[in-house]
Design a protein around this motif. Structure first.
Motif: not given
Ligand code: SF4
Ligand code: SF4
Ligand code: SF4
Lengths: 220, 446
Positions: B59-62, B73-78, B107-115, B123-125
């Motif tokens: 999900a994550c553009h990073f 990855s989102p869970a990787g960052k968590v 390294e996270c835009n809080l964009c919540r695409r991962c949800v 909710d990684t954001g």
């Molecule tokens: S909220 Fe953060 S971790 Fe989730 S997809 Fe967006 S940038 Fe990646």
């Protein structure tokens, strides 16, 4: 000697296992709810039954969501794993017989061959998850002993049950092991990653409410 | 543990000076204050039930842009931040806080695409915001971002704009506009107007033409509007992103009190995403408001209303093929995807959709305060969003020349991406196109 061990695991130990499971689950849900009420007021305020249900249903449909669609193999394995994991223990004839024997309650059963295939399906799916834990980079990165434990506990009653049913190795040992694993399985549900069985309904309902109710957008 | 090595540390004076002042006791105490005082069942549930399946990674553009590096990855960052904090109950080192801050802020835009990818609805954001909150309370924040938060606290706007400078900018734009619209006014502090128009502070600072365009559109559409000269005119909120929720709450309160003081019927916000998030998602909750006290609409909704009611008519549609970048804060954050498509459809000849689009869009990688972390982290944004460059390149190959995005941050981020990946695309706000191509009945003949 063997008989008394068997009597013990199927008697007192079973009572302990079930009690830990039932009381532990109630405690888990109640304590989480109490904590949420105390600390997550703004989250509870936005939680809506309808949105929550919609989100849960959407995620219960195989390939019904973006996440499921993008990972076909995981999706198939996940659904097979969870469905069989729940149905086999409940509807296995040997288990239903036990319920009948102890409490005089009884319900329909799965044909033994079907249950056997379902057991194999659980084991294969678990093997696939184990493979992912090792071979898929992003999963390996996240994996800790807790994840192996959860997977091990979840699949062990099926492995031992399968071996016992087919009389591989010593049946008597296997059946005792099987019961032990099954009880561990129950007892660990509230206290390990397996607690997602209890909690994920809430987290899903909550995030579904946030997305649909506040953000006017899907969460699938 | 396997992810202890952090090979991408970036020197930032705010983070460096921040960790220099930390002691193990202070770290532990502060972390536990936040965990016990401000978090609850939500964080606990996310932490305990995440089954480490890795489905959120893609999900994550990073993650996508770094060829599947799991540490993005989102869970990787968590796992590298909040999980360690919780498992060690706050007993972490200052060096760890540096790393956690860098991950959470940049390294996270809080964009919540991962949800959209997580079966358990994690909710990684939210988790990353909480890591930021901890870092803020420890005084470990990227310098540039902290500067904007300081500005908010000192001036109630993001860019150190002084009171007379703001009024000056408005009067100047009014004067400019009067060459084109002789009766043009930017009504200041008008009591009881239908609409209060609020902007973000970078507009008077760097992009005054946006004020010109917006007010010209309001004038042409005959809208009874006003702009305040007092604080509250700036709807932006970087404190929300730095983790300074106290300031965030003050800002939102000020914004609404300003509107209430003027007795306007509603607030129209300029083309910005994050400010909107602050209003519907963060600031209101901090202030314990379930609904906000004055109705707020985003420019997308407002333009849609003007076009639908015929208050604004297009002389001609924008002739070049365009694509739409969906800003996550107003799309995934507020469901304005179809309204945005309606507006773009009304003002442009040809629209070519990017894939994925609408609520499944990839973030621009500027949002969530990342662009506000300033030059030290520019490459983090640009390299972290090859995914967007690929998306843009694909539509460019279908003849698209122009990207439309109604969000300031997205513009900043996309500009860098378009430039760095040499994509040769133009970038426009909705207001740019509406202003340039609308029927101007009130303008003098040229
Ligand atoms: S909220 Fe953060 S971790 Fe989730 S997809 Fe967006 S940038 Fe990646
Ligand atoms: S998809 Fe959800 S459950 Fe799976 S690793 Fe990511 S956050 Fe955890
Ligand atoms: S800058 Fe734009 S795309 Fe990026 S986070 Fe904000 S709204 Fe989302």
């Amino acid at each position: 000697m063997y008989h008394s061990i068997y009597e013990f695991v199927i008697g007192p130990l079973a009572w302990i296992g079930w009690t830990v499971f039932v009381v532990g689950s109630i405690w888990k849900l109640a304590s989480m709810w109490a904590l949420a009420k105390k600390k997550d007021g703004s989250s509870i305020a936005y939680t809506r039954f309808g949105y929550g249900a919609r989100s849960i249903i959407q995620w219960l449909i195989p390939f019904g969501t973006t996440g499921w669609k993008s990972n076909p193999a995981v999706t198939v394995a996940t659904f097979i794993f969870h469905i069989c994991l729940v149905l086999v223990p409940i509807f296995l004839s040997a288990h239903v017989v036990l319920w009948d024997q102890f409490f005089g309650v009884s319900w329909g059963t799965l044909p033994d061959t079907v249950a056997d295939y379902m057991t194999v399906a659980v084991i294969l799916a678990a093997a696939f998850f184990a493979y992912r834990r090792i071979a898929v980079k992003e999963v390996a990165f996240l994996t800790t002993y807790k994840d192996w434990m959860a997977l091990g506990i979840a699949v062990s009653p099926f492995v031992t049950g399968f071996l016992a049913y087919h009389q591989i190795f010593n049946y008597q040992v296997m059946i005792v092991l099987h019961i032990l694993c099954g009880l561990a399985w129950l007892a660990f549900i509230p206290f390990s990653r397996l607690s997602h069985m209890l909690i994920s309904w809430y987290s899903r309902a909550y995030i579904g409410s946030e997305f649909q109710g506040v953000r006017h957008c899907k969460d699938w | 543990m396997k992810y202890e090595a952090f090979d991408r540390k970036i020197e930032d004076v705010g983070l460096q000076d921040g960790i220099a002042k930390l002691t193990p006791e202070k770290i532990e105490k502060t972390i536990n204050e936040v965990l016990q005082g401000e978090t609850g069942a939500k964080l606990k549930a996310y932490h305990e039930t995440c089954v480490r399946c890795g489905l959120c990674a893609q999900a994550c553009h990073f993650y996508v842009s770094h060829d599947g590096d799991p540490s993005y990855s989102p869970a990787g960052k968590v796992a590298q931040t909040m999980s360690v904090i919780l498992d060690k109950k706050g007993k972490v080192s200052a060096e760890f806080i540096y790393k956690a801050a860098q991950i959470a802020y940049t390294e996270c835009n809080l964009c919540r695409r991962c949800v959209h990818y997580c079966p358990l609805g994690i909710d990684t954001g939210y988790i990353m915001s909480t890591v930021r909150r901890i870092c803020h309370k420890l005084g470990v924040t990227p310098q540039y971002l902290q500067d904007t938060a300081h500005s908010h606290s000192a001036t109630m706007n993001q860019m150190w704009v002084k009171e007379d400078e703001w009024t000056d900018a408005l009067l100047w734009q009014e004067e400019e506009a009067r060459d084109e619209f002789p009766n043009m006014r930017i009504p200041l502090d008008k009591n009881g107007a239908d609409i209060m128009y609020s902007v973000i502070a970078p507009e008077p600072k760097f992009r005054t033409h946006l004020i010109y365009q917006a007010t010209a559109i309001l004038h042409e559409a005959d809208i009874d509007f006003t702009m305040p000269t007092t604080t509250g005119w700036d709807n932006s909120d970087m404190a929300m992103y730095s983790g300074d929720f106290e300031i965030m709450g003050r800002l939102k309160r000020d914004h609404f009190e300003c509107a209430q003081g003027l007795k306007v019927k509603k607030i129209v916000m300029g083309e910005c995403g994050h400010a909107f998030r602050s209003v519907y998602d963060m600031g209101n909750r901090w202030n314990a408001w379930k609904d906000y006290p004055v109705e707020v609409v985003h420019s997308i909704e407002f333009f849609a209303e003007l076009l639908r009611s015929g208050k604004i008519k297009m002389k001609e549609k924008y002739p070049e093929p365009v694509t739409i970048h969906d800003p996550c804060n107003v799309i995934r954050g507020r469901g304005l995807m179809e309204e945005l498509r309606y507006v773009v459809g009304e003002i442009c000849e040809t629209v070519v959709e990017m894939t994925p689009n609408r609520e499944y869009n990839y973030c621009c990688c500027a949002g969530g305060g990342v662009i506000n972390c300033g030059p030290p982290f520019k490459n983090v944004r640009v390299n972290g969003n090859k995914a967007k460059a690929d998306q843009l390149r694909a539509v460019k190959e279908q003849g698209v020349t122009t990207v439309i995005s109604p969000c300031h941050n997205c513009h900043g981020g996309l500009e860098d991406i378009i430039h760095s990946y040499e994509l040769g695309l133009e970038l426009k706000f909705l207001g740019d196109i509406i202003y340039a191509n609308m029927v101007k009945n009130k303008a003098i003949e040229e």
